[in-house]
Motif scaffolding. Structure first.
Motif, short mmCIF file in Angstrom:
data_model
loop_
_atom_site.label_atom_id
_atom_site.label_comp_id
_atom_site.label_asym_id
_atom_site.label_seq_id
_atom_site.Cartn_x
_atom_site.Cartn_y
_atom_site.Cartn_z
N GLU A 111 0.76 -1.20 0.28
CA GLU A 111 -0.09 -0.04 0.07
C GLU A 111 0.59 1.13 -0.06
O GLU A 111 0.52 2.14 -0.75
CB GLU A 111 -0.68 -0.03 1.18
N ASP A 151 -6.82 -5.79 -0.88
CA ASP A 151 -7.30 -4.83 -1.53
C ASP A 151 -8.76 -4.26 -1.39
O ASP A 151 -8.95 -3.25 -1.35
CB ASP A 151 -6.68 -4.90 -2.99
N LYS A 165 -10.30 -0.96 -0.10
CA LYS A 165 -10.98 -0.05 -1.00
C LYS A 165 -12.20 0.39 -0.21
O LYS A 165 -12.65 1.50 -0.36
CB LYS A 165 -11.33 -1.01 -2.43
#
Length: 579
Positions: free
Chosen positions: A82, A282, A286
């Motif tokens: 990230e 992810d 998100k």
């Protein structure tokens, strides 16, 4: 007022910064950029997460590199995918007006072939995680022989995650004449070692106080019964209805359990832990960034590299085993000049850790009270009324429906209408929190006033014999982590730890001993089955300390007691029916 232009940066870089909407440099940028531009030199920059460290090294690199040359001139190493992607995106912004500038992100969990194709485009800057960079170097897919600058970002986090050997290898294998820029939130001994080994007379710049937390971050702790942690967590979340926060647990098992229980109770929550695949991770991040969930439950390692500016609260469901991790956790809020709140849920026995944390962060932690039930209802009502009053209304959209509403509500008084609105909105909150019990515990003798609660409560602990010791490369901290990660036990449930060469004695709370033994029995250490038994004390340990070594003969004084789950169940059942 200091401006980016006055720092001496090239016009195209200043133009890029202004396009991003930044008017003046942050403290770490103002202190780090001038010496980096003045002459080639090593630098150690100490500042909390969210203070603008990326621009502090990114803008000087954009100024100093020769982008007409198609070769790797700078490598930036960071702990997580990230953060790697975030730095990569930031550099695209910094280099927006510089032709031929190329940056590539290299990290695990992504296509190896796809990253090789990007490397074929001859970037001047590589942003990488240690593991994937080492893999590329071993396969001779990356040439770092002409690297002029090596940046270690979030260096303390990389060391905490076990990347010490990788960092040593990368620094040793790169150009000997390179300059090393090291940025970190804290200055543990290993950072000092890197500085001494790989850097020459580095200039040190500090934003704020070394190892401290952000000025706009409040630190609080609640003293609670360990069995009431989840109830306290729920009440805390209800007290701040607009919370956008992180909840930290010690183990993956706790993260899953807490997140599932919160989800069943209707909270917008998800879990982040080490066993998620990269696509799963992810997807969770998100949802969190888009605020479709407002609470993220995570372990320390899984939360590395979370780069979200608007987090309002960090809740420590358990204190971390390593005090440095408290700083990392809390640094996820109060970023980019915003305020934040850090709340630790601790038991009376854990109060002794508060002073250690205070010394580390350079601030006092406030002993606060768990909100009472009526305070929760009051806060929920205030939040709803604010939302109602500030709700935007497009009169044209409701013209044809307003008459219908007025007709249906004509017979209802203003007072009755308010009561019905409150009943619909607050019924569940009022039901749950009206006449709710006090969840605060009184300070124990293991508190700030001195003394430890352990000695006086010795009879509340049982001693376990575990067939792991120094030969398994365990010290007392490693043993504590092993127990917590392989059982539901919290750190506060573990007392004295005596690590010998081939085995260890560990004191745990008596009421949890049966459960801990049962959970540890399925564990393995490097494919070796772990054996756990209750050891009956027949005499003292003879003064051994928590870190003492010792040979095989030190087991005398203890008599092993066989244990099986059925015996534990029978004891529990007898206690239940003989009370």
């Amino acid at each position: 007022m200091t401006s980016f232009k006055s720092l001496g940066l090239k016009p195209e870089i200043v133009q890029a910064v202004e396009a991003l909407g930044f008017e003046k440099p942050s403290e770490i940028q103002e202190k780090a950029i001038p010496p980096l531009l003045e002459k080639p030199q090593d630098l150690v920059g100490l500042a909390q997460t969210g203070t603008g460290k990326t621009a502090a090294f990114g803008l000087p690199l954009a100024h100093l590199l020769d982008f007409s040359k198609k070769q790797v001139q700078a490598v930036i190493i960071c702990p997580t995918r990230e953060l790697c992607n975030q730095i990569h995106a930031d550099f695209k912004d910094f280099l927006k007006f510089i032709p031929k500038a190329k940056t590539v992100a290299i990290y695990g969990g992504a296509s190896f072939g796809g990253q090789l194709k990007e490397l074929d485009q001859k970037p001047q800057i590589i942003v990488a995680t240690p593991g994937r960079l080492m893999d590329m170097m071993r396969r001779k897919k990356i040439d770092l022989s002409k690297v002029q600058y090596c940046v270690l970002d979030e260096a303390d986090e990389m060391l905490n995650m076990g990347f010490k050997e990788d960092i040593d290898s990368i620094l040793a294998d790169t150009n000997a004449d390179k300059k090393v820029w090291l940025f970190s939130a804290t200055m543990p001994p290993e950072i000092a070692r890197i500085s001494k080994t790989y850097m020459h007379n580095p200039v040190e710049v500090t934003a704020g106080t070394k190892n401290s937390s952000a000025e706009n971050l409040e630190h609080h702790y609640f003293i609670v019964d360990g069995r009431q942690r989840f109830a306290v967590l729920k009440r805390t979340l209800d007290f701040w209805p607009d919370m956008y926060g992180l909840v930290f647990c010690q183990t993956r098992r706790q993260v899953i359990e807490v997140a599932e229980k919160l989800a069943k109770s209707g909270y917008p929550v998800d879990a982040l832990h080490g066993e998620l695949s990269q696509p799963q991770r992810d997807a969770v991040m998100k949802k969190f960034r888009e605020k479709s969930i407002s609470v993220l439950v995570a372990t320390d390692v899984a939360a590395r590299g979370i780069d979200v500016d608007d987090i309002t609260h960090v809740i420590h469901f358990n204190l971390p085993n390593e005090i440095e991790n408290y700083t990392h956790r809390s640094g996820r809020t109060a970023r980019a000049g915003k305020s934040g709140i850090s709340i630790a849920l601790i038991t009376p026995a854990e109060q002794r850790k508060i002073k250690d944390i205070e010394r580390k962060i350079g601030k006092k932690m406030e002993h606060s009270q768990v909100p009472a039930g009526d305070e929760v209802v009051k806060n929920q009502l205030a939040g709803y009324l604010k939302e109602l009053i500030e709700a935007p209304v497009d009169n044209k959209s409701f013209t044809e429906w307003r008459a219908m509403a007025e007709k249906e509500l004509a017979a209802i008084s203003k007072e009755e209408l308010i009561e019905k609105i409150l009943a619909l909105k607050l019924k569940d909150i009022v039901t749950e929190h009206s006449n709710a019990p006090d969840l605060n515990r009184k300070a124990g003798r293991g508190s700030r006033d001195g003394g430890s609660s352990y000695g006086s409560d010795r009879d509340k602990f049982a001693t376990l014999f575990i067939n792991l010791g120094e030969m398994d490369k365990l010290d007392k901290g490693g043993m504590l982590r092993f127990i917590c990660e392989n059982s539901n036990a919290e750190g506060s449930a573990v007392g004295k730890i005596d690590v010998k060469r081939e085995f260890s004695f560990v004191d745990v709370q008596k009421e949890l001993a049966d459960d801990i033994i049962g959970q540890l029995r399925g564990a393995k250490m490097k494919n070796r089955p772990v054996k756990v038994e209750v050891a009956e004390r027949s005499q003292s340990r003879g003064g051994g300390n928590r870190n003492s070594g010792g040979g095989r003969n030190k087991r005398k004084g203890f008599k092993k007691k066989s244990f099986n789950k059925s015996e534990g169940f029978e004891r529990k059942r007898k206690r239940k029916y003989t009370k």
